[in-house]
Design a protein around this motif. Structure first.
Motif, short mmCIF file in Angstrom:
data_model
loop_
_atom_site.label_atom_id
_atom_site.label_comp_id
_atom_site.label_asym_id
_atom_site.label_seq_id
_atom_site.Cartn_x
_atom_site.Cartn_y
_atom_site.Cartn_z
N VAL A 1 0.92 -1.47 0.28
CA VAL A 1 0.05 -0.23 -0.50
C VAL A 1 0.86 0.92 -0.08
N PRO A 2 1.70 1.39 0.88
CA PRO A 2 3.19 2.38 0.50
C PRO A 2 3.65 2.93 -0.59
N GLU A 3 3.64 1.59 -1.45
CA GLU A 3 4.37 1.77 -2.72
C GLU A 3 3.26 2.58 -3.36
N LEU B 1 3.10 6.28 -5.34
CA LEU B 1 2.67 5.91 -6.80
C LEU B 1 1.50 7.34 -7.43
N PHE B 2 0.60 6.99 -6.87
CA PHE B 2 -0.49 7.27 -7.53
C PHE B 2 -0.81 9.01 -6.96
N GLN B 3 -0.01 9.50 -5.67
CA GLN B 3 0.08 10.66 -5.23
C GLN B 3 1.14 11.84 -5.81
N GLU B 4 2.20 10.85 -6.70
CA GLU B 4 3.36 11.61 -7.39
C GLU B 4 2.58 12.74 -8.41
#
Length: 131
Positions: free
Chosen positions: A76-78, A82-85
């Motif tokens: 989940v942290p990865e 990725l999606f918040q970048e």
């Protein structure tokens, strides 16, 4: 402590009450059948059925309770990174190649469906020629 609770005894089937009232046989639309709980079959068959049921219960408990747990890594942290970048891409395309392919397929089907619906409305609006 076991993860599996012991099984409760099975309820008495409804057909056992029927068998007791008609002496082990019932008749429905001319077809005669014998109930499995009928005393005519003998206690040997009943004992075998009970033994098989208990063995099946033990096997099912053993299979469920001793199954090895699969360890899954927490990714989940990865995915959050990725999606918040902030890279200028819309969020529905940040997942990679499969997200892009799914998006394009969905858009193509939507455009095709819209065009086909308009065509069918146009055909339905035109009067048929009478000969």
């Amino acid at each position: 402590m076991s993860l599996v609770e012991p099984l409760q005894p099975l309820p008495v089937p409804l057909y056992s009450r029927l068998c007791a009232s008609v002496g082990g046989q019932a008749q429905a639309s001319g077809f005669r059948f014998r109930c499995p709980c009928s005393p005519v079959r003998g206690e040997g068959t009943r004992a075998k059925m009970l033994r098989n049921l208990l063995a099946l219960r033990q096997i099912s408990q053993r299979t469920i309770s001793t199954a090895s747990r699969r360890q899954v890594a927490n990714r989940v942290p990865e995915k959050q990174k990725l999606f918040q970048e902030d890279n200028g891409m819309p969020v529905h395309l940040k997942g990679g190649l499969m997200d892009g392919l799914l998006y394009r397929t969905t858009m193509a089907l939507t455009v095709f469906g819209t065009c086909y619906a308009i065509y069918e409305l146009f055909v339905a609006a035109m009067p048929k020629k009478v000969k």
